[in-house]
Design a protein around this motif. Structure first.
Motif, PDB file in Angstrom:
ATOM      1  N   CYS A 109       6.957  11.126  -9.724  1.00 30.21           N
ATOM      2  CA  CYS A 109       7.778   9.924  -9.902  1.00 30.21           C
ATOM      3  C   CYS A 109       7.110   8.918 -10.829  1.00 30.21           C
ATOM      4  N   ILE A 110       7.911   8.260 -11.658  1.00 33.02           N
ATOM      5  CA  ILE A 110       7.387   7.190 -12.526  1.00 33.02           C
ATOM      6  C   ILE A 110       8.397   6.051 -12.594  1.00 33.02           C
TER       7      ILE A 110
ATOM      8  N   GLU B 285       0.243   4.065 -15.143  1.00 33.39           N
ATOM      9  CA  GLU B 285      -1.141   3.553 -15.176  1.00 33.39           C
ATOM     10  C   GLU B 285      -1.875   3.683 -13.851  1.00 33.39           C
ATOM     11  N   ARG B 286      -1.212   4.226 -12.841  1.00 33.67           N
ATOM     12  CA  ARG B 286      -1.887   4.382 -11.536  1.00 33.67           C
ATOM     13  C   ARG B 286      -1.467   5.686 -10.912  1.00 33.67           C
ATOM     14  N   GLY B 287      -2.300   6.109  -9.947  1.00 27.32           N
ATOM     15  CA  GLY B 287      -1.931   7.278  -9.142  1.00 27.32           C
ATOM     16  C   GLY B 287      -1.871   8.566  -9.944  1.00 27.32           C
TER      17      GLY B 287
ATOM     18  N   LYS C 162      12.265   3.769 -10.413  1.00 27.25           N
ATOM     19  CA  LYS C 162      12.312   2.299 -10.392  1.00 27.25           C
ATOM     20  C   LYS C 162      12.181   1.764 -11.818  1.00 27.25           C
TER      21      LYS C 162
ATOM     22  N   TYR D  87       6.837  -0.858 -13.192  1.00 23.93           N
ATOM     23  CA  TYR D  87       5.752  -0.244 -12.414  1.00 23.93           C
ATOM     24  C   TYR D  87       5.448  -1.009 -11.138  1.00 23.93           C
TER      25      TYR D  87
ATOM     26  N   ARG E 251       3.244  14.602  -2.898  1.00 20.95           N
ATOM     27  CA  ARG E 251       4.119  13.920  -1.922  1.00 20.95           C
ATOM     28  C   ARG E 251       4.790  12.752  -2.645  1.00 20.95           C
TER      29      ARG E 251
ATOM     30  N   GLY F 129       6.624   9.728  -4.095  1.00 23.30           N
ATOM     31  CA  GLY F 129       7.162   8.500  -3.503  1.00 23.30           C
ATOM     32  C   GLY F 129       6.430   8.034  -2.270  1.00 23.30           C
ATOM     33  N   ALA F 130       5.604   8.914  -1.701  1.00 24.03           N
ATOM     34  CA  ALA F 130       4.990   8.581  -0.396  1.00 24.03           C
ATOM     35  C   ALA F 130       3.576   8.045  -0.538  1.00 24.03           C
TER      36      ALA F 130
ATOM     37  N   LEU G  15       1.627   5.516  -3.601  1.00 25.76           N
ATOM     38  CA  LEU G  15       1.714   4.124  -4.089  1.00 25.76           C
ATOM     39  C   LEU G  15       3.111   3.544  -3.866  1.00 25.76           C
TER      40      LEU G  15
ATOM     41  N   PHE H   7       2.549  19.797  -2.534  1.00 27.13           N
ATOM     42  CA  PHE H   7       1.093  19.866  -2.322  1.00 27.13           C
ATOM     43  C   PHE H   7       0.568  18.533  -1.790  1.00 27.13           C
TER      44      PHE H   7
HETATM   45  N1  LIG Z   1      -3.977  16.134  -7.743  1.00 32.53           N
HETATM   46  C1  LIG Z   1      -3.199  15.880  -6.676  1.00 32.53           C
HETATM   47  N2  LIG Z   1      -2.676  16.907  -5.953  1.00 32.53           N
HETATM   48  C2  LIG Z   1      -1.877  16.664  -4.897  1.00 32.53           C
HETATM   49  N3  LIG Z   1      -1.559  15.435  -4.465  1.00 32.53           N
HETATM   50  C3  LIG Z   1      -2.072  14.397  -5.148  1.00 32.53           C
HETATM   51  C4  LIG Z   1      -2.912  14.556  -6.287  1.00 32.53           C
HETATM   52  N4  LIG Z   1      -3.260  13.322  -6.757  1.00 32.53           N
HETATM   53  C5  LIG Z   1      -2.678  12.429  -5.938  1.00 32.53           C
HETATM   54  N5  LIG Z   1      -1.950  13.064  -4.968  1.00 32.53           N
HETATM   55  C6  LIG Z   1      -1.165  12.460  -3.892  1.00 32.53           C
HETATM   56  O1  LIG Z   1       0.207  12.471  -4.249  1.00 32.53           O
HETATM   57  C7  LIG Z   1       0.877  11.419  -3.542  1.00 32.53           C
HETATM   58  C8  LIG Z   1       1.772  10.644  -4.499  1.00 32.53           C
HETATM   59  O2  LIG Z   1       0.960  10.128  -5.487  1.00 32.53           O
HETATM   60  P1  LIG Z   1       1.189   8.614  -6.082  1.00 32.53           P
HETATM   61  O3  LIG Z   1       0.824   7.624  -5.048  1.00 32.53           O
HETATM   62  O4  LIG Z   1       0.480   8.563  -7.380  1.00 32.53           O
HETATM   63  O5  LIG Z   1       2.734   8.613  -6.391  1.00 32.53           O
HETATM   64  P2  LIG Z   1       3.991   7.856  -5.796  1.00 32.53           P
HETATM   65  O6  LIG Z   1       5.121   8.786  -6.102  1.00 32.53           O
HETATM   66  O7  LIG Z   1       3.833   7.402  -4.380  1.00 32.53           O
HETATM   67  O8  LIG Z   1       4.081   6.540  -6.690  1.00 32.53           O
HETATM   68  C9  LIG Z   1       4.440   6.735  -8.004  1.00 32.53           C
HETATM   69  C10 LIG Z   1       4.386   5.431  -8.738  1.00 32.53           C
HETATM   70  O9  LIG Z   1       3.078   4.988  -8.813  1.00 32.53           O
HETATM   71  C11 LIG Z   1       2.560   5.182 -10.132  1.00 32.53           C
HETATM   72  O10 LIG Z   1       2.032   4.031 -10.620  1.00 32.53           O
HETATM   73  P3  LIG Z   1       2.751   2.636 -10.854  1.00 32.53           P
HETATM   74  O11 LIG Z   1       4.150   2.740 -10.403  1.00 32.53           O
HETATM   75  O12 LIG Z   1       2.598   2.505 -12.351  1.00 32.53           O
HETATM   76  O13 LIG Z   1       1.980   1.593 -10.097  1.00 32.53           O
HETATM   77  C12 LIG Z   1       3.658   5.785 -10.972  1.00 32.53           C
HETATM   78  O14 LIG Z   1       3.750   5.102 -12.206  1.00 32.53           O
HETATM   79  C13 LIG Z   1       4.898   5.668 -10.130  1.00 32.53           C
HETATM   80  O15 LIG Z   1       5.698   4.584 -10.521  1.00 32.53           O
HETATM   81  C14 LIG Z   1      -0.203  10.572  -2.922  1.00 32.53           C
HETATM   82  O16 LIG Z   1      -0.280  10.898  -1.555  1.00 32.53           O
HETATM   83  C15 LIG Z   1      -1.472  11.008  -3.618  1.00 32.53           C
HETATM   84  O17 LIG Z   1      -2.603  10.922  -2.775  1.00 32.53           O
END
Ligand SMILES: Nc1ncnc2c1ncn2[C@@H]1O[C@H](COP(=O)(O)OP(=O)(O)OC[C@H]2O[C@H](OP(=O)(O)O)[C@H](O)[C@@H]2O)[C@@H](O)[C@H]1O
Length: 153
Positions: free
Chosen positions: A34-35, A42-44, A85, A88, A120, A122-123, A125, A151
């Motif tokens: 998701c982005i 820039e994160r995650g 969304k 960011y 995961r 959306g689940a 950040l 994963f």
């Molecule tokens: N190598 C790997 N293998 C497997 N699992 C991994 C992994 N690396 C991390 N994970 C886990 O995968 C889950 C979701 O990972 P994220 O939290 O990044 O994604 P999300 O979908 O919640 O959020 C997206 C927004 O966040 C970002 O940054 P901003 O919005 O710019 O702030 C984007 O731009 C979006 O908009 C978390 O459990 C991480 O631990």
């Protein structure tokens, strides 16, 4: 004969696996995450997708809006970017998240994707409830020919 719930789950095309998405995912599987529409990434995990696959201008040219999915083609597989969304610093609404996941299913059907790996989505950040996320993905891909693996680390 009625199947037990676990047998039904076994037959489902959705599974969860512990492992690093970029290491454990079968190399021929397409990927999804998701982005935000501003393509900041820039994160995650989005940071890893940006560094591994680049293509920000390719994604920009597709001018996808919230609730839609942009994608790149890399090494014969698809890299899907769910726009959940506007900016960011926003958090996705359930409605936008669900629209993006159903657009992902539509694209997987259209492009004939047989294996799809995702984190995961959306689940992390984006703070959506994990059970909610899993049910949205399960339902969206119900009856599809795409095997979805979620994963987790
Ligand atoms: N190598 C790997 N293998 C497997 N699992 C991994 C992994 N690396 C991390 N994970 C886990 O995968 C889950 C979701 O990972 P994220 O939290 O990044 O994604 P999300 O979908 O919640 O959020 C997206 C927004 O966040 C970002 O940054 P901003 O919005 O710019 O702030 C984007 O731009 C979006 O908009 C978390 O459990 C991480 O631990």
């Amino acid at each position: 004969m009625s199947s037990t719930s676990s047998e039904i789950h076994e037959r489902s095309n959705f599974e969860e696996l512990q492992g690093d998405l970029f290491i454990a995912s079968p190399p021929t599987n397409s990927l999804a995450h998701c982005i935000s529409a501003d393509l900041k990434m820039e994160r995650g995990i989005a940071v890893l997708f940006k560094s591994k696959f680049g293509g920000v201008s390719e994604l920009q040219e597709q001018s996808k809006r919230v609730g839609e999915v942009a994608y790149l083609v890399r090494d014969g597989k698809y890299i899907f970017y769910l726009i959940t969304k506007e900016e960011y610093f926003h958090k996705p609404t359930h409605e936008d998240f669900e629209r993006a996941v159903s657009d992902l299913r539509r694209l997987c059907d259209e492009l004939g994707v047989s294996g799809l790996s995702m984190p995961r989505i959306g689940a992390g950040l984006d703070k959506l409830d994990l059970d909610y996320v899993k049910s949205v993905v399960r339902n969206a891909f119900d009856g599809s020919n795409t095997k979805v693996t979620m994963f987790y680390l």
